[in-house]
Design an enzyme around this catalytic site. Structure first.
Site, PDB file in Angstrom:
ATOM      1  CB  VAL A  74      -0.424   0.016   1.249  1.00 43.73           C
ATOM      2  CG1 VAL A  74      -1.725  -1.471   0.999  1.00 43.73           C
ATOM      3  CG2 VAL A  74      -0.482  -0.372   2.419  1.00 43.73           C
ATOM      4  CB  SER A 128      14.168  -3.119  -7.972  1.00 44.74           C
ATOM      5  OG  SER A 128      14.681  -2.319  -9.009  1.00 44.74           O
ATOM      6  CE  LYS A 182      13.882  -0.869  -5.404  1.00 43.77           C
ATOM      7  NZ  LYS A 182      12.789   0.372  -4.804  1.00 43.77           N
ATOM      8  CG  HIS A 185      18.442  -0.245  -7.387  1.00 43.38           C
ATOM      9  ND1 HIS A 185      17.129   0.453  -7.003  1.00 43.38           N
ATOM     10  CD2 HIS A 185      18.607  -1.532  -8.022  1.00 43.38           C
ATOM     11  CE1 HIS A 185      16.884  -0.462  -8.874  1.00 43.38           C
ATOM     12  NE2 HIS A 185      17.804  -0.775  -8.742  1.00 43.38           N
ATOM     13  CG  ASN A 186      15.350   3.484  -5.337  1.00 46.61           C
ATOM     14  OD1 ASN A 186      15.781   2.520  -5.954  1.00 46.61           O
ATOM     15  ND2 ASN A 186      14.207   3.322  -5.598  1.00 46.61           N
ATOM     16  CD  GLU A 189      15.395   3.939 -11.032  1.00 48.99           C
ATOM     17  OE1 GLU A 189      16.115   2.538  -9.785  1.00 48.99           O
ATOM     18  OE2 GLU A 189      15.454   4.818 -10.520  1.00 48.99           O
ATOM     19  CE1 TYR A 190      16.279   8.271  -7.160  1.00 45.08           C
ATOM     20  CE2 TYR A 190      17.266  11.382  -7.695  1.00 45.08           C
ATOM     21  CZ  TYR A 190      16.277   9.867  -7.265  1.00 45.08           C
ATOM     22  OH  TYR A 190      15.212  10.366  -6.481  1.00 45.08           O
ATOM     23  NE  ARG A 449      38.201  20.578  12.020  1.00 42.42           N
ATOM     24  CZ  ARG A 449      38.489  19.598  13.432  1.00 42.42           C
ATOM     25  NH1 ARG A 449      39.618  18.975  12.983  1.00 42.42           N
ATOM     26  NH2 ARG A 449      37.286  18.939  13.929  1.00 42.42           N
TER      27      ARG A 449
HETATM   28  P1  NDP Z   1       0.335   3.613  -3.855  1.00 36.46           P
HETATM   29  O1  NDP Z   1       1.732   3.704  -3.674  1.00 36.46           O
HETATM   30  O2  NDP Z   1      -0.601   4.941  -5.324  1.00 36.46           O
HETATM   31  O3  NDP Z   1      -1.227   3.203  -3.001  1.00 36.46           O
HETATM   32  C1  NDP Z   1      -1.886   2.464  -3.491  1.00 36.46           C
HETATM   33  C2  NDP Z   1      -2.210   1.497  -2.593  1.00 36.46           C
HETATM   34  O4  NDP Z   1      -2.849   2.144  -1.703  1.00 36.46           O
HETATM   35  C3  NDP Z   1      -4.198   1.239  -3.192  1.00 36.46           C
HETATM   36  O5  NDP Z   1      -4.394   0.245  -3.135  1.00 36.46           O
HETATM   37  C4  NDP Z   1      -4.867   1.955  -1.799  1.00 36.46           C
HETATM   38  O6  NDP Z   1      -6.055   1.135  -1.449  1.00 36.46           O
HETATM   39  C5  NDP Z   1      -3.996   1.860  -0.520  1.00 36.46           C
HETATM   40  N1  NDP Z   1      -4.032   2.717   0.171  1.00 36.46           N
HETATM   41  C6  NDP Z   1      -4.064   4.156   0.399  1.00 36.46           C
HETATM   42  N2  NDP Z   1      -3.709   4.638   1.521  1.00 36.46           N
HETATM   43  C7  NDP Z   1      -4.362   3.254   2.200  1.00 36.46           C
HETATM   44  C8  NDP Z   1      -5.236   3.048   3.793  1.00 36.46           C
HETATM   45  N3  NDP Z   1      -5.107   3.996   4.072  1.00 36.46           N
HETATM   46  N4  NDP Z   1      -5.293   1.992   3.771  1.00 36.46           N
HETATM   47  C9  NDP Z   1      -5.047   0.280   3.587  1.00 36.46           C
HETATM   48  N5  NDP Z   1      -5.403   0.761   2.170  1.00 36.46           N
HETATM   49  C10 NDP Z   1      -4.281   2.307   1.585  1.00 36.46           C
HETATM   50  O7  NDP Z   1       0.704   2.480  -4.869  1.00 36.46           O
HETATM   51  P2  NDP Z   1       1.376   1.237  -6.090  1.00 36.46           P
HETATM   52  O8  NDP Z   1       0.902   0.164  -6.630  1.00 36.46           O
HETATM   53  O9  NDP Z   1       2.256   2.220  -7.114  1.00 36.46           O
HETATM   54  O10 NDP Z   1       2.278   1.319  -5.070  1.00 36.46           O
HETATM   55  C11 NDP Z   1       2.555   0.688  -4.077  1.00 36.46           C
HETATM   56  C12 NDP Z   1       4.085   0.233  -3.560  1.00 36.46           C
HETATM   57  O11 NDP Z   1       5.444   0.097  -3.509  1.00 36.46           O
HETATM   58  C13 NDP Z   1       4.392   1.882  -2.546  1.00 36.46           C
HETATM   59  O12 NDP Z   1       5.268   1.849  -1.101  1.00 36.46           O
HETATM   60  C14 NDP Z   1       5.267   2.193  -3.363  1.00 36.46           C
HETATM   61  O13 NDP Z   1       6.224   3.167  -2.732  1.00 36.46           O
HETATM   62  C15 NDP Z   1       5.902   1.461  -3.584  1.00 36.46           C
HETATM   63  N6  NDP Z   1       6.576   0.789  -4.997  1.00 36.46           N
HETATM   64  C16 NDP Z   1       5.950   1.320  -5.893  1.00 36.46           C
HETATM   65  C17 NDP Z   1       6.770   1.472  -7.929  1.00 36.46           C
HETATM   66  C18 NDP Z   1       6.285   1.860  -8.377  1.00 36.46           C
HETATM   67  O14 NDP Z   1       6.883   1.391  -9.758  1.00 36.46           O
HETATM   68  N7  NDP Z   1       4.764   1.900  -8.861  1.00 36.46           N
HETATM   69  C19 NDP Z   1       8.147   0.381  -7.379  1.00 36.46           C
HETATM   70  C20 NDP Z   1       8.382  -0.220  -6.419  1.00 36.46           C
HETATM   71  C21 NDP Z   1       8.006   0.151  -5.341  1.00 36.46           C
HETATM   72  P3  NDP Z   1      -6.809   1.982  -2.251  1.00 36.46           P
HETATM   73  O15 NDP Z   1      -7.713   1.311  -3.666  1.00 36.46           O
HETATM   74  O16 NDP Z   1      -8.826   1.582  -1.002  1.00 36.46           O
HETATM   75  O17 NDP Z   1      -7.132   3.357  -2.492  1.00 36.46           O
END
Ligand code: NDP
Length: 480
Positions: A74, A128, A182, A185-186, A189-190, A449
């Protein structure tokens, strides 16, 4: 209870990860705060494997076989904390909670402490490869206890990317080690991206080449030691033509680079560990400068006189300079990796992690954004012990740097003379020169210093700490 693993949070990353798990024979419980998202996943992909959709978190936990394994995907920050606690309340000692989001490693250390005090396992796992990686095979960097790894190993190995047949996942170390690696790693990547961008700029403005011509160069470079995902996609980005205008798309993209914070964390952490990661830091600062819209606009208005960035080379010179840029890119890249690995080594000492750097290099060969052919060489260098002190001292990389050195210096010098910014090239070269200098001007800094703060200094010719009475007549030296 039937599911051997569950995924909480079914947005881009979680949805893809759940499908990947199901594609590899796992029985996957799925839960999302908003049920519509779960329904959508089941409607579109429910037939791809064995899923157990749950409407409530209680139902989700009940559908898991013990020891239960739940992967949280999430939104990072508070939502992740809330979800960890809600799951922990419903789970039992021995169960495993995995946070596969992009958490800041001190948060992971804190969460692991809290959750393990309740008898559960908490695993911060770096993932990643973006959405596509999550679906088709990411590079995975789990931390947490050895015991939890026994349960997670077959599950994670089933879904991770494969490099030369080996799954790109290994147990990195205790508590926050996975998220730490991780993060680095990022950071790397930068720096990879910045070095590629500087190379592009030198060819674009310095040599007056078109994006398509430069794309061809990157395509050629991808057949050399630089063979990597980022070089490959760079060629594609540069070849992209805008349908509406027929112009190279890169010319139509606003030149403000965004960032989400992992590069900044890498540098902040390096600063607090006193590890110079100059390549990564300059990459983060360069993104910052690019996004300083007002400052840059004002600078344009100021109309500073100076070189226009054009190198004015003939065809033969141009060809030679392109090869110089390739060498500069390779040498700077080696420096940035050496610095990143140094950061991991220093943190491992600080936090008590036992991290196998060769294994880290191996799991970065596939699935992740920095995947590159030369990681094979890096893992060999750590395996043999040749890179124990620095990657730069392993014979393969020492030789590469020595081969590139003249070109590297030429590129940095020409860039400076002609007014093209190359912060990452230049700082990597300075780091290298700092490292190989027998004496550094730090002696003078010690004098300063001691002058203003009586901080004392050591002498090259005798042991002890010394302080000079700088302002006294005769400038006497006393033993402190
Ligand atoms: P988001 O970061 O956009 O989060 C959305 C998800 O989180 C939805 O399932 C949403 O549920 C849920 N959510 C948000 N707030 C809450 C809450 N208070 N309680 C319960 N559920 C909640 O999703 P991503 O898939 O993009 O990323 C998920 C994680 O993976 C993040 O931590 C991100 O940093 C990490 N990540 C992302 C990458 C990418 O390329 N996107 C790469 C590597 C890691 P709902 O549907 O109900 O809103």
């Amino acid at each position: 209870a039937e599911a051997n693993v569950g995924v909480v949070g079914l947005a881009a990353m979680g949805g893809s990860l759940a499908r990947n798990l199901a594609h590899h024979g796992n029985k996957v419980a799925v839960f999302n705060r908003t049920y519509a998202r779960t329904e959508k996943l089941m409607n579109e992909h429910g037939g791809e494997g064995e899923f157990y959709p749950a409407k409530t978190l209680e139902e989700f936990v009940d559908s898991l076989v013990k020891p239960r394994t739940a992967i949280i995907m999430v939104k990072a920050g508070e939502p992740t904390d809330a979800m960890i606690n809600a799951l922990a309340d419903l789970m039992e000692p021995g169960d495993i909670i995995v946070d596969a989001g992009n958490a800041y490693f001190p948060d992971t250390i804190r969460r692991e402490k809290e959750i393990s005090a309740r008898g559960l396992h908490f695993v911060g796992c770096g993932v990643s490869g973006g959405e596509e990686g999550a679906l088709l095979g990411p590079s995975m960097m789990p931390g947490g206890s050895e015991e939890s790894w026994k349960t997670l190993k077959p599950i994670f190995e089933s879904i991770a990317a494969k490099a030369e047949g080996e799954p790109c996942v290994t147990h990195i170390g205790l508590n926050g080690a996975g998220h730490f690696v991780k993060m680095v790693h990022n950071g790397i990547e930068y720096s990879d991206m910045q070095l590629i961008a500087e190379s592009y700029d030198l060819m674009r403005r310095g040599l007056g080449m078109t994006p398509a011509e430069i794309g061809d160069v990157f395509e050629e470079w991808n057949k050399t030691e630089l063979d990597s995902y980022l070089i490959e996609i760079t060629a594609e980005v540069l070849h992209q033509v805008d349908k509406k205008t027929g112009k190279p798309l890169v010319d139509l993209i606003v030149d403000h680079a965004g960032m989400k914070g992992t590069g900044t964390w890498t540098v902040q952490t390096a600063l607090s560990l006193a590890v110079p990661v100059t390549g990564i830091a300059e990459a983060v600062f360069a993104r910052g400068l690019s996004s300083e819209a007002d400052l840059r606009e004002e600078a344009q208005k100021q109309g500073f006189a100076g070189p226009d960035g054009k190198l004015n080379l003939n065809d033969d010179e141009k060809k030679a300079f392109i090869e110089d840029i390739r060498q500069a890119l390779y040498a700077s890249k080696i420096v940035a990796y050496a610095q990143g690995f140094n950061e991991i080594t220093t943190a491992a000492k600080e936090y008590g992690w036992d991290i196998d750097l060769a294994a880290v290099a191996r799991i970065w060969r596939g699935g992740c954004i920095i995947r590159a052919k030369f990681l094979n060489r890096i893992s060999e260098a750590f395996e043999s012990g040749e890179a124990n002190v620095s990657l730069l001292f392993a014979p393969y990389f020492k030789n590469a740097i020595e081969n590139a050195e003249k070109s590297w210096r030429n590129v940095v010098a020409q860039a400076a003379i002609n007014g093209l910014p190359t912060p990452a090239f230049a700082s990597s070269l300075s780091y290298f020169d700092g490292l190989r200098s027998k004496r550094l001007p730090a002696a003078l800094i010690q004098g300063q210093r001691d002058y203003f703060g009586a901080h004392t200094y050591q002498r090259v010719d005798q042991p002890g700490a010394f302080h000079t009475l700088w302002a006294e007549p005769g400038r006497e030296e006393i033993e402190a």
